[in-house]
Design a protein around this motif. Structure first.
Motif, short mmCIF file in Angstrom:
data_model
loop_
_atom_site.label_atom_id
_atom_site.label_comp_id
_atom_site.label_asym_id
_atom_site.label_seq_id
_atom_site.Cartn_x
_atom_site.Cartn_y
_atom_site.Cartn_z
N ASN A 159 12.18 -57.02 8.83
CA ASN A 159 12.45 -56.04 8.46
C ASN A 159 12.09 -56.22 6.68
OD1 ASN A 159 13.09 -54.03 6.31
ND2 ASN A 159 14.91 -53.96 7.13
N LEU A 160 11.02 -57.02 6.38
CA LEU A 160 10.16 -57.51 5.38
C LEU A 160 10.79 -56.28 3.69
CD1 LEU A 160 7.32 -58.75 5.96
CD2 LEU A 160 9.57 -59.63 6.61
N LEU A 161 10.77 -54.85 4.59
CA LEU A 161 11.18 -53.81 2.73
C LEU A 161 11.80 -54.21 2.07
CD1 LEU A 161 8.23 -51.20 4.47
CD2 LEU A 161 7.61 -53.36 3.17
N GLY A 162 12.66 -53.72 3.22
CA GLY A 162 14.37 -53.12 2.74
C GLY A 162 15.10 -54.39 2.36
N ARG A 204 -5.37 -53.94 14.59
CA ARG A 204 -4.61 -52.95 15.13
C ARG A 204 -3.21 -52.46 15.32
NH1 ARG A 204 -9.48 -52.35 18.24
NH2 ARG A 204 -7.70 -52.46 20.29
N VAL A 237 -1.23 -54.39 13.32
CA VAL A 237 -1.01 -54.04 12.36
C VAL A 237 -0.96 -53.00 11.74
CG1 VAL A 237 -0.70 -54.90 9.19
CG2 VAL A 237 -1.28 -56.71 11.00
N LYS A 238 -2.37 -52.21 11.40
CA LYS A 238 -2.60 -50.89 10.97
C LYS A 238 -1.86 -49.58 11.94
CE LYS A 238 -4.84 -52.52 6.79
NZ LYS A 238 -4.12 -51.81 6.09
N GLU A 239 -2.09 -49.53 13.16
CA GLU A 239 -1.67 -48.80 13.73
C GLU A 239 -0.71 -48.47 15.03
OE1 GLU A 239 -5.93 -48.01 15.92
OE2 GLU A 239 -6.62 -47.78 13.39
N ALA A 240 -0.29 -49.76 15.14
CA ALA A 240 0.32 -50.01 16.27
C ALA A 240 2.02 -49.22 16.68
CB ALA A 240 0.49 -51.80 16.66
N GLY A 241 2.24 -49.10 15.03
CA GLY A 241 3.22 -48.44 14.34
C GLY A 241 3.19 -47.75 13.11
N LEU A 242 4.36 -47.07 12.69
CA LEU A 242 3.74 -46.58 11.27
C LEU A 242 4.96 -47.67 9.90
CD1 LEU A 242 5.93 -42.89 11.32
CD2 LEU A 242 2.98 -43.47 10.90
N LEU A 243 4.58 -48.47 10.84
CA LEU A 243 5.85 -49.34 10.50
C LEU A 243 4.89 -51.42 11.35
CD1 LEU A 243 7.67 -51.36 8.36
CD2 LEU A 243 8.96 -51.02 10.88
N PRO A 244 4.01 -52.04 9.87
CA PRO A 244 3.35 -52.70 10.91
C PRO A 244 4.28 -54.23 11.30
CG PRO A 244 2.88 -52.55 8.24
CD PRO A 244 4.08 -51.99 8.88
N TYR A 290 3.92 -57.23 12.38
CA TYR A 290 4.12 -58.57 11.56
C TYR A 290 4.64 -59.85 12.65
CZ TYR A 290 4.92 -55.84 7.56
OH TYR A 290 4.43 -55.56 5.96
N GLN A 297 14.47 -48.43 7.31
CA GLN A 297 14.48 -49.79 6.12
C GLN A 297 15.31 -50.39 5.22
OE1 GLN A 297 11.15 -52.66 7.80
NE2 GLN A 297 12.07 -52.26 9.05
N GLY A 298 15.75 -48.47 4.87
CA GLY A 298 16.75 -49.37 3.93
C GLY A 298 15.86 -49.60 2.45
N ASN A 334 8.01 -42.93 15.16
CA ASN A 334 8.02 -43.63 13.92
C ASN A 334 7.49 -44.99 14.92
OD1 ASN A 334 8.41 -42.32 11.69
ND2 ASN A 334 9.69 -43.55 11.48
N GLU A 335 7.47 -45.21 16.18
CA GLU A 335 6.89 -46.49 16.69
C GLU A 335 5.19 -46.40 17.67
OE1 GLU A 335 10.42 -48.47 19.39
OE2 GLU A 335 8.60 -49.97 20.20
#
Lengths: 321, 559
Positions: free
Chosen positions: A55-58, A276, A278-285, A287, B137-138, B494-495
């Motif tokens: 979780n890089l964003l939160g 793909r 990173v970009k398309e596998a899900g809404l979340l990259p 990583y 993701q908080g 989402n996944e």
């Protein structure tokens, strides 16, 4: 015969070198700093390949996000290598890279020799300039040029083919021709630039050797085979080893610029596969998964460089190490 | 001496490099030293009540008045964007010192960097999908407390819209930006003059021209007949119809096969478009058009696109968004003509096709209508309580009724006028200088007002007005919306959704736009199943079964 004392070259100790040339070592510092910051420190990110997607964003920081992610061993690799798409991407990567090496690697050497043998200085310089200008164009521009030229409906190549009674060919959207387009467009973009390396190597050759060969009655062809080529062999060996090391990079941006679903079978390479992920596998990259693919790429690249170096040392007595 | 200079330069380079790679020195952070970061702390760091035991207002909170706002790209420089009259007006009226940074057009990952690197932004505009990911993701600050304390913001949007911004903990995490009206964005552009030629040549087999009478529709067989006739009219190298390199789905044609949205309620269950009963017939129809050279598909982004082909007479029909009509029609404008007031009568538009049995029946027309909420203004979680309060207060002030009108369409008599209760832009340089980028400055809308103001924006040129009001004719009785646009964040969706959608698109392109293949519905379904489509459908339906608004959401029912 016993070597004379005066012929023996004694390598000065590191301490002595530092004492004598120590200040020159300062010139290393920017290079070392660059390599440490941009090459070695980011390597710590490799741990993502063995963890859950972080979780890089939160998280309080990206690093904390990576550290907090759970360890999952080799599960990312298992997930990747059970995907039939990656097997296809790996195969395409190796095929396209091999085609580029086999077809494109020798051409700059031949062109460098030809340019070296040209007499008119102006023509020679102009030719070199014209040849390496495409290197400065982005792949988006180069692919735009090739797609326009090769367009099925309106491209000049197909128009000419039709004029001469041949069928039109969907060059860029057919699995039969796509790899050929990649090789030809890579040749157009890179050959000139790669030729410069060999032209420089030839220019640095000892002219006395060529003069001696001429006096001994060697023909142009014999001069090339027995003087020029052996003289630039170290350069060829180094370039070859480096090229082999980059075999897992089949030209990601080149393929992406020309990519369409029509050529997935022949043109989907590891780079586009990772893109793909990173970009398309899900809404979340993804990583963690893309790091696993990157690590796999790097390990294979390292093995190939070491192998290439080993073979080069055995065959040509030359190598990077 | 040379050595000394060299050493000096090297040392300077090293220091510069290290400094360049160093972290933020904190000088750009507006929050003052030591203030606790993170909106989770907001309740602790703000007064617990107003001291009087009454409801708090935003005026009671300590607020940061210097804000940085990250907006979508407008195609102009940041400097130009910040110098827009609207930007100055907002600063003047709200009292906030705002600097705007636009997302790089070619780098959609830039938003991730903001959250990963804790960059100093107080409001970031994100798409609905991005919003849900960030919330899960908080990464977002909860703003319920501030919304409750707002003067204009809370009442500007309906509860249904606010609910779309709530997380599973019930907190609001974003300020929704709503599509103000139930609208459809695209229809089919076609050559009216060529259709009139056909009718003149075939008095016994007329094709009714799309009009109010038939709800601006055409039946499938007439459409195909029209394309066949257009084959003889297009310029050399042309095709009767052209489709751009984006998607295999042509909504106005899908509607004729009873596929009205990507997710439609069939017998109480939401069904994705590839599994809807009419989709296979759609696939066969499009495949046939392509195989018989009635349809052109731009296989790569560099191939000639449909709009260009319409402009130069190499296509007679294309899918057109309402903002593209001006591009299509302006080509024939005489030199010196006012482009925005110009229309070309040779081009017409239709909303959707209908099955043959509904030929001419305006009540049978169905169109895809657009998402309800498509953007959110969010506040990164690493902002201080003062920054969060400032950001929400800034949006609240922008939603003052008078200011919102001015931000949306300008000043009456200057940039817009009211005729018969409808808002019309006063076209010309004045309007465009002031209002071109106006919508990029909005976060949240006064829904009721914006539904009227927004129409003025759809009247920015007469060509746009012409297509917009044609394809949206009787939209309240023809438009069908996707319930999934109202679905809260969902892990499974989402996944998998993005991947399965992308793979489906690739499979459809190969099946529809390749003469060597025949449309194969089983291949499409196999892709749907291979990439976890059924899991997505299951997750969507778990939510749908419990959604209390499902009976009211779509007032228009399938044909």
């Amino acid at each position: 015969m016993k070597k004379q004392k005066s012929d023996v070259v004694i390598k000065p100790s590191f301490g002595k070198q530092m004492k004598q040339y120590g200040n020159l070592f300062l010139f290393y510092i920017p290079a070392i700093v660059l390599v440490v910051i941009f090459s070695y420190i980011p390597m710590a990110g490799i741990i993502m390949a063995f963890k859950k997607n972080p979780n890089l964003l939160g998280s309080s920081s990206a690093i904390q996000g990576i550290l907090d992610a759970d360890w999952i061993g080799f599960k990312n690799f298992e997930k990747i290598f059970t995907d039939p798409d990656i097997i296809s991407a790996l195969r395409n990567t190796l095929i396209i890279s091999m085609q580029k090496i086999v077809i494109l690697f020798p051409i700059p050497i031949v062109m460098a020799i030809c340019i070296n043998e040209m007499r008119g200085k102006i023509v020679k310089k102009s030719l070199q300039a014209v040849m390496y200008i495409p290197h400065f164009l982005s792949w988006i521009t180069v692919s735009g040029i090739f797609i326009t030229l090769l367009s099925y409906d309106t491209g000049i190549v197909n128009n000419l083919m039709q004029f001469f009674g041949f069928d039109r060919i969907p060059f860029v959207t057919s699995n039969d021709t796509f790899r050929g387009v990649l090789v030809v467009s890579a040749a157009w973009a890179y050959l000139g630039w790669n030729t410069i390396v060999y032209v420089s190597a030839i220019t640095a050759l000892d002219r006395d050797l060529i003069e001696a060969a001429k006096i001994d009655g060697a023909s142009k062809w014999q001069q090339i085979i027995h003087v020029t080529l052996p003289g630039i062999l170290p350069t060829i060996a180094v370039m070859f080893i480096l090229r082999i090391g980059g075999i897992m990079d089949a030209g990601y941006d080149q393929v992406l610029a020309m990519y369409s679903p029509y050529i997935k079978e022949s043109g989907d390479i590891l780079g586009t596969y990772t893109f793909r992920l990173v970009k398309e596998a899900g809404l979340l990259p993804q990583y963690a998964l893309s790091t696993a693919v990157g690590l796999f790429n790097s390990v294979v690249g390292l093995v190939l460089v070491l192998s290439g170096n080993f073979i080069s040392r055995r065959l040509f007595k030359r190598g990077l190490w | 001496m040379k050595k000394a200079i060299a050493m000096l330069l090297t040392a300077a380079m090293s220091v510069t490099l290290l400094a360049g790679c160093g972290g933020d020195d904190g000088s750009s952070t507006p929050s003052s030293g030591g203030a606790p970061t993170g909106a989770q702390d907001s309740k602790e760091s703000t007064p617990a009540d107003d001291g009087q035991g009454g409801n708090k207002t935003l005026a009671d909170y300590e607020k940061e008045t210097n804000l940085r706002v990250f907006v979508i790209n407008s195609g102009i420089t940041d400097e130009e964007f910040n110098n827009q009259d609207i930007a100055k007006l907002i600063g003047e009226k709200t009292g906030y010192n705002v600097s705007y940074v636009q997302a790089p057009a070619a780098d959609p990952q830039a938003k991730n960097n903001i959250f990963m690197l804790k960059e100093d932004y107080q409001i970031v505009n994100v798409t609905k999908d991005e919003f849900y990911v960030l919330m899960m993701q908080g990464a977002l600050a909860p703003i319920t407390e501030y919304v409750e304390a707002s003067t204009n913001l809370k009442g500007a949007m309906t509860d249904l819209v606010w609910d779309s911004a709530r997380g599973s903990d019930g907190e609001i995490y974003g300020i929704p930006y709503c599509q103000p009206k139930n609208v459809t964005a695209n229809g089919l552009a076609y050559r009216v003059d060529w259709l009139n030629d056909y009718n003149a040549e075939n008095p016994d087999a007329q094709i009714p021209v799309p009009s109010e009478e038939n709800g601006y529709s055409m039946c499938i067989s007439d459409f195909q007949k029209m394309l066949e006739y257009f084959k003889g009219k297009v310029a050399s190298g042309g095709y009767p119809m052209a489709v751009r390199n984006t998607s295999a789905l042509i909504n106005p044609i899908l509607a004729a096969f009873d596929v009205y949205q990507e997710w439609v309620d069939i017998d109480g269950k939401l069904t994705y478009f590839v599994e809807q009963p009419g989709f296979e017939e759609y696939g066969k129809f499009i495949d046939n058009l392509y195989d018989t050279d009635l349809l052109y598909y731009a296989k790569t982004p560099q191939d000639t696109n449909d709009i260009t082909m319409m402009q130069d007479g190499r296509a007679g029909v294309c899918l057109a968004n309402h903002w593209e009509a001006l591009n299509i029609e302006k080509v024939s404008a005489p030199e010196g003509a006012d482009i925005n007031a110009y229309t070309d009568d040779n081009f017409g538009y239709m909303a959707a096709l209908v099955p043959d049995e509904y030929k001419g029946d305006a009540s049978a027309v169905r169109v895809f209508s657009s998402q309800y909420v498509d953007q959110y203004g969010v506040i990164p979680v690493h902002n201080t309580a003062q920054q969060v309060a400032g950001a929400v207060d800034f949006v609240d002030k922008k939603l003052d009724k008078d200011l919102f009108l001015e931000l949306s369409i300008g000043v009456e008599g200057d940039t817009f006028e009211i005729r018969d209760g409808e808002y019309y832009p006063i076209l010309g340089a004045e309007h465009f200088d002031k209002m071109t980028y106006a919508d990029k400055f909005l976060n949240g809308t006064i829904m009721e007002d914006y539904s009227k103001y927004w129409l003025a924006r759809a009247r920015k040129s007469q060509a746009q007005e012409k297509i917009f009001f044609t394809i949206n004719y009787n939209i309240d009785n023809t438009g069908i919306k996707s319930p999934v646009t109202m679905m809260p964040p969902n892990d499974v969706y989402n996944e998998y959704w993005s991947k399965v959608n992308s793979e489906l698109n690739a499979t459809l392109i190969l099946n529809l736009f390749d003469k060597a293949t025949t449309y194969d519905q089983s291949a499409v379904i196999a892709t749907w199943e291979r990439f976890n489509g059924p899991d997505v459908a299951e997750a969507v339906n778990e939510w749908y079964a419990t959604w209390s608004s499902k009976d009211d959401f779509n007032t228009v029912k399938p044909r």
